[in-house]
Design a protein around this motif. Structure first.
Motif, PDB file in Angstrom:
ATOM      1  N   CYS A 178      27.689  33.010  17.902  1.00  0.00           N
ATOM      2  CA  CYS A 178      27.133  34.194  18.652  1.00  0.00           C
ATOM      3  C   CYS A 178      26.056  34.830  17.777  1.00  0.00           C
ATOM      4  CB  CYS A 178      27.918  35.007  19.130  1.00  0.00           C
ATOM      5  SG  CYS A 178      27.186  36.557  20.022  1.00  0.00           S
ATOM      6  N   PRO A 179      24.586  34.687  18.157  1.00  0.00           N
ATOM      7  CA  PRO A 179      23.711  35.257  17.613  1.00  0.00           C
ATOM      8  C   PRO A 179      23.508  36.660  17.662  1.00  0.00           C
ATOM      9  CG  PRO A 179      22.702  34.137  19.190  1.00  0.00           C
ATOM     10  CD  PRO A 179      24.180  33.940  19.331  1.00  0.00           C
ATOM     11  N   ASP A 180      24.112  37.231  18.723  1.00  0.00           N
ATOM     12  CA  ASP A 180      23.619  38.585  19.205  1.00  0.00           C
ATOM     13  C   ASP A 180      24.453  39.656  18.148  1.00  0.00           C
ATOM     14  OD1 ASP A 180      21.895  37.816  20.878  1.00  0.00           O
ATOM     15  OD2 ASP A 180      23.202  38.436  22.954  1.00  0.00           O
TER      16      ASP A 180
ATOM     17  N   ILE B 182      29.560  44.122  18.931  1.00  0.00           N
ATOM     18  CA  ILE B 182      30.530  43.802  19.651  1.00  0.00           C
ATOM     19  C   ILE B 182      29.925  43.674  21.138  1.00  0.00           C
ATOM     20  CG2 ILE B 182      31.437  46.138  19.934  1.00  0.00           C
ATOM     21  CD1 ILE B 182      33.462  42.841  20.166  1.00  0.00           C
ATOM     22  N   GLU B 183      29.131  44.862  21.461  1.00  0.00           N
ATOM     23  CA  GLU B 183      28.551  44.607  22.927  1.00  0.00           C
ATOM     24  C   GLU B 183      27.616  43.393  23.130  1.00  0.00           C
ATOM     25  OE1 GLU B 183      26.375  48.344  22.976  1.00  0.00           O
ATOM     26  OE2 GLU B 183      28.049  49.348  23.239  1.00  0.00           O
ATOM     27  N   GLY B 184      26.833  43.158  21.996  1.00  0.00           N
ATOM     28  CA  GLY B 184      26.106  41.738  22.163  1.00  0.00           C
ATOM     29  C   GLY B 184      27.069  40.476  22.366  1.00  0.00           C
ATOM     30  N   PHE B 185      28.193  40.735  21.556  1.00  0.00           N
ATOM     31  CA  PHE B 185      29.130  39.389  21.512  1.00  0.00           C
ATOM     32  C   PHE B 185      29.636  39.292  22.935  1.00  0.00           C
ATOM     33  CE2 PHE B 185      33.158  37.362  20.950  1.00  0.00           C
ATOM     34  CZ  PHE B 185      32.869  36.439  19.749  1.00  0.00           C
ATOM     35  N   GLU B 186      30.240  40.357  23.430  1.00  0.00           N
ATOM     36  CA  GLU B 186      30.717  40.387  24.759  1.00  0.00           C
ATOM     37  C   GLU B 186      29.770  39.924  25.776  1.00  0.00           C
ATOM     38  OE1 GLU B 186      32.315  44.490  25.337  1.00  0.00           O
ATOM     39  OE2 GLU B 186      34.374  43.839  24.265  1.00  0.00           O
ATOM     40  N   ARG B 187      28.735  40.433  26.057  1.00  0.00           N
ATOM     41  CA  ARG B 187      27.524  40.202  26.614  1.00  0.00           C
ATOM     42  C   ARG B 187      27.047  38.675  26.621  1.00  0.00           C
ATOM     43  NH1 ARG B 187      24.017  43.300  25.087  1.00  0.00           N
ATOM     44  NH2 ARG B 187      23.038  41.931  23.496  1.00  0.00           N
ATOM     45  N   TYR B 188      26.980  37.891  25.314  1.00  0.00           N
ATOM     46  CA  TYR B 188      26.773  36.518  25.158  1.00  0.00           C
ATOM     47  C   TYR B 188      27.828  35.694  25.528  1.00  0.00           C
ATOM     48  CZ  TYR B 188      24.762  32.719  22.473  1.00  0.00           C
ATOM     49  OH  TYR B 188      24.380  31.401  22.044  1.00  0.00           O
ATOM     50  N   VAL B 189      29.110  36.062  25.349  1.00  0.00           N
ATOM     51  CA  VAL B 189      30.283  35.315  25.699  1.00  0.00           C
ATOM     52  C   VAL B 189      30.263  35.381  27.410  1.00  0.00           C
ATOM     53  CG1 VAL B 189      32.780  35.013  25.771  1.00  0.00           C
ATOM     54  CG2 VAL B 189      31.711  35.697  23.790  1.00  0.00           C
ATOM     55  N   ALA B 190      30.129  36.465  27.685  1.00  0.00           N
ATOM     56  CA  ALA B 190      30.048  36.654  29.388  1.00  0.00           C
ATOM     57  C   ALA B 190      29.144  35.952  30.197  1.00  0.00           C
ATOM     58  CB  ALA B 190      30.018  38.119  29.828  1.00  0.00           C
ATOM     59  N   LEU B 191      28.032  35.560  29.552  1.00  0.00           N
ATOM     60  CA  LEU B 191      26.950  34.809  29.990  1.00  0.00           C
ATOM     61  C   LEU B 191      27.199  33.483  29.947  1.00  0.00           C
ATOM     62  CD1 LEU B 191      23.940  35.150  31.261  1.00  0.00           C
ATOM     63  CD2 LEU B 191      23.115  35.319  29.182  1.00  0.00           C
ATOM     64  N   ALA B 192      27.994  33.010  29.169  1.00  0.00           N
ATOM     65  CA  ALA B 192      28.362  31.682  29.014  1.00  0.00           C
ATOM     66  C   ALA B 192      29.287  31.335  30.252  1.00  0.00           C
ATOM     67  CB  ALA B 192      29.215  31.204  27.918  1.00  0.00           C
TER      68      ALA B 192
ATOM     69  N   LYS C  19      44.536  26.440  33.837  1.00  0.00           N
ATOM     70  CA  LYS C  19      44.954  25.981  32.104  1.00  0.00           C
ATOM     71  C   LYS C  19      44.409  26.957  31.341  1.00  0.00           C
ATOM     72  CE  LYS C  19      42.782  22.041  32.935  1.00  0.00           C
ATOM     73  NZ  LYS C  19      42.737  22.010  34.363  1.00  0.00           N
ATOM     74  N   GLY C  20      45.072  27.522  30.352  1.00  0.00           N
ATOM     75  CA  GLY C  20      44.503  28.642  29.727  1.00  0.00           C
ATOM     76  C   GLY C  20      44.543  28.361  27.950  1.00  0.00           C
ATOM     77  N   ASP C  21      43.768  28.512  27.405  1.00  0.00           N
ATOM     78  CA  ASP C  21      43.678  28.446  25.895  1.00  0.00           C
ATOM     79  C   ASP C  21      42.777  29.398  25.330  1.00  0.00           C
ATOM     80  OD1 ASP C  21      44.358  27.323  23.390  1.00  0.00           O
ATOM     81  OD2 ASP C  21      43.673  25.367  23.751  1.00  0.00           O
ATOM     82  N   SER C  22      42.691  29.537  24.001  1.00  0.00           N
ATOM     83  CA  SER C  22      41.882  30.234  23.449  1.00  0.00           C
ATOM     84  C   SER C  22      41.099  29.509  22.091  1.00  0.00           C
ATOM     85  CB  SER C  22      42.584  31.459  22.501  1.00  0.00           C
ATOM     86  OG  SER C  22      43.333  31.177  21.631  1.00  0.00           O
ATOM     87  N   PHE C  23      39.834  29.948  21.869  1.00  0.00           N
ATOM     88  CA  PHE C  23      39.228  29.300  20.668  1.00  0.00           C
ATOM     89  C   PHE C  23      38.188  30.231  20.056  1.00  0.00           C
ATOM     90  CE2 PHE C  23      36.420  29.443  24.271  1.00  0.00           C
ATOM     91  CZ  PHE C  23      35.157  29.638  24.097  1.00  0.00           C
ATOM     92  N   VAL C  24      37.969  30.008  18.861  1.00  0.00           N
ATOM     93  CA  VAL C  24      36.899  30.987  18.253  1.00  0.00           C
ATOM     94  C   VAL C  24      35.418  30.896  18.246  1.00  0.00           C
ATOM     95  CG1 VAL C  24      36.415  31.627  15.781  1.00  0.00           C
ATOM     96  CG2 VAL C  24      38.531  30.958  16.438  1.00  0.00           C
ATOM     97  N   VAL C  25      34.663  31.880  18.768  1.00  0.00           N
ATOM     98  CA  VAL C  25      33.534  31.953  18.829  1.00  0.00           C
ATOM     99  C   VAL C  25      32.831  32.886  17.475  1.00  0.00           C
ATOM    100  CG1 VAL C  25      31.288  32.958  20.076  1.00  0.00           C
ATOM    101  CG2 VAL C  25      33.353  32.192  21.371  1.00  0.00           C
ATOM    102  N   GLU C  26      32.110  32.006  16.631  1.00  0.00           N
ATOM    103  CA  GLU C  26      31.899  32.441  15.215  1.00  0.00           C
ATOM    104  C   GLU C  26      30.599  33.754  15.559  1.00  0.00           C
ATOM    105  OE1 GLU C  26      31.132  29.469  12.865  1.00  0.00           O
ATOM    106  OE2 GLU C  26      33.356  28.640  12.484  1.00  0.00           O
ATOM    107  N   THR C  27      30.694  34.689  14.680  1.00  0.00           N
ATOM    108  CA  THR C  27      29.659  35.506  14.439  1.00  0.00           C
ATOM    109  C   THR C  27      28.475  35.077  13.469  1.00  0.00           C
ATOM    110  OG1 THR C  27      31.033  36.706  13.003  1.00  0.00           O
ATOM    111  CG2 THR C  27      30.669  38.000  15.074  1.00  0.00           C
ATOM    112  N   ASP C  28      27.352  35.365  13.467  1.00  0.00           N
ATOM    113  CA  ASP C  28      26.407  34.764  12.505  1.00  0.00           C
ATOM    114  C   ASP C  28      26.514  35.684  11.273  1.00  0.00           C
ATOM    115  OD1 ASP C  28      24.272  33.424  11.702  1.00  0.00           O
ATOM    116  OD2 ASP C  28      22.627  34.725  12.857  1.00  0.00           O
TER     117      ASP C  28
END
Length: 458
Positions: free
Chosen positions: A443-445, A448-458, A159-168
């Motif tokens: 995302c507090p990081d 864009i590198e910090g954003f991608e790392r933070y999302v991947a860690l989830a 099942k696929g879907d998208s959602f918004v991860v907000e930046t700080d």
């Protein structure tokens, strides 16, 4: 010198596989630690994860020499806790220094005095890359399938879907973005001048206060409500005058900063500092141009020209049509979840849409998990080409069509199998809600590198 883990235990330390947890606890910490403990106890799984963790160490580094760095196992434990518990680094440091069960998982003796410096935590957790975390996720998902008893020949239904991860970031207006840029310009150049003995910017604090007063004046005038038409006309003139004064003062400081920058460059100061000042000058000049065009000349600024944060430049203005939500500031993230509630893959959607990402995203997920045979998406992912291309990759594709349906399309979408899969698709909202509750709301990081790392860690 860097190790994955120090297998030589300290006297009095509890083996990780023997740590006991309160099974009645409803907090997330015991659950996270039990999951990490399972990775450690399963020798094959531990070997796979540890081999991936070793990729953090650069190839040219000799792991047998030099000062001992933080064990890679500790980095994984602390990184997982920080994200899933939605902590900042200060909270993580406090917990790592004082939480008994977490310290046992990190290999500490009950009464030792070892603490984690704040900067050490930041530097080490940032060693992760999305690629390394993606490999760990793939291994952990397959291990999870084994735990729940998935049969070898059982196919995966996604099942696929998208959602918004907000930046700080704060809500962007052209005048607030200009103020952000001017504060950075004045602060940075005043600091450099102080270091080399130039006194031109000794009034830098007062310069910033002057800009803030002009900024607040515009805000007050814009929010002032008047019923009399003559007063409203006067107010509009006052607003334009306030805008002009604001950008004129800002331009004066920019010109002064450019002149000072030339003096600093002649003294061959740090190139990186000069480049940072130039970056914020560019931001400020863009905002001055847009303020002049929009507020004074009455032009409409094209959306593609707008920047929504000068610090997190990857931030996008996203409107998903939610009731009561004007917009979300961040990036879309697309995920695919299987029928066992495991997230198989994710993708950060920078400057792209659901329709554009769905085919390559499913192809990438299929490469990671070849047993994926079906997938469902909502109407936002639909296009005739997408449905056709996905049909070549998967056996079953569930994507409702937008707009009017043909007789054949009505027959397909009213069939029992299609309706059943559509009903099951809504379960992915639960996964998205779980991710948002455990770190992926904002995302507090940085960057864009910090954003991608933070999302991947989830």
């Amino acid at each position: 010198m860097r190790k994955v883990i120090d297998f030589q235990m300290k006297i009095g330390a509890t083996p990780i596989e023997d740590i006991k947890f309160d099974l009645k606890s409803r907090d997330e910490i015991p659950k996270l630690l039990m999951g990490l403990q399972h990775i450690y106890k399963n020798l094959d799984l531990r070997r796979e994860v540890f081999n991936i963790l070793e990729e953090i160490i650069p190839e040219k580094i000799d792991i047998t020499n030099g000062r001992s760095g933080m064990d890679l196992w500790k980095i994984l434990v602390l990184g997982v806790l920080r994200l899933n518990c939605n902590w900042d680094y200060d909270k993580l440091k406090e917990i790592a220094d004082n939480h008994n069960k977490i310290r046992e998982m990190l290999g500490h003796v009950k009464f030792d005095n070892d603490v984690y410096p704040l900067q050490t935590l930041k530097d080490n957790i940032r060693l992760f890359t999305p690629e390394i975390l993606g490999k760990i996720n793939q291994v952990v998902v397959k291990a999870g399938h084994d735990v729940i008893g998935k049969k070898k020949d059982e196919t995966l239904r996604g099942k696929g879907d998208s959602f918004v991860v907000e930046t700080d970031v704060h809500f962007p207006t052209d005048i607030s973005l200009l103020l952000d840029a001017m504060i950075k310009i004045i602060t940075l150049i005043a600091r450099l001048c102080s270091d080399i003995g130039i006194i031109e910017w000794r009034q830098s604090y007062n310069n910033i206060l002057k800009l803030k007063r002009l900024f607040n004046r515009i805000r007050k005038l814009k929010f002032l409500k008047l019923k009399d038409e003559n007063e409203q006309a006067e107010r509009e003139k006052d607003i334009i005058n306030a805008y002009e004064e604001y950008i004129n003062v800002a331009q004066k400081y920019i010109d002064k900063a450019k002149n000072t920058k030339k003096i600093i460059e002649e003294q061959q100061f740090k190139k990186s500092d000069i480049e940072e000042i130039e970056k914020y000058i560019e931001h400020a000049e863009r905002q001055i141009d847009q303020i002049e065009r929009r507020a004074i000349k009455g032009e409409k600024i094209d959306h593609s020209e707008k920047v929504f944060s000068i610090f997190e430049e990857h931030t996008e203005w996203i409107n998903k049509g939610k009731i009561g939500v004007l917009c979300e500031l961040g990036l879309n993230v697309c995920i695919i979840e299987d029928q066992h509630r495991f997230i198989l893959n994710h993708c950060v959607m920078e400057k792209t849409t659901d329709k554009q990402i769905v085919v390559p995203f499913v192809e990438a997920t299929k490469e990671l998990f070849p047993s994926l045979t079906s997938c469902s998406f909502d109407k936002g992912f639909y296009s005739g080409m997408n449905k056709e291309e996905l049909g070549k990759i998967l056996d079953v594709v569930i994507i409702p069509k937008k707009g009017k349906l043909s007789v054949e399309e009505k027959k397909i979408e009213n069939s029992e199998d299609f309706i059943l899969q559509r009903r099951k698709h809504s379960a992915i909202e639960s996964a998205i809600n779980g991710l948002e509750n455990h770190g992926l709301d904002i995302c507090p990081d940085h960057g864009i590198e910090g954003f991608e790392r933070y999302v991947a860690l989830a």
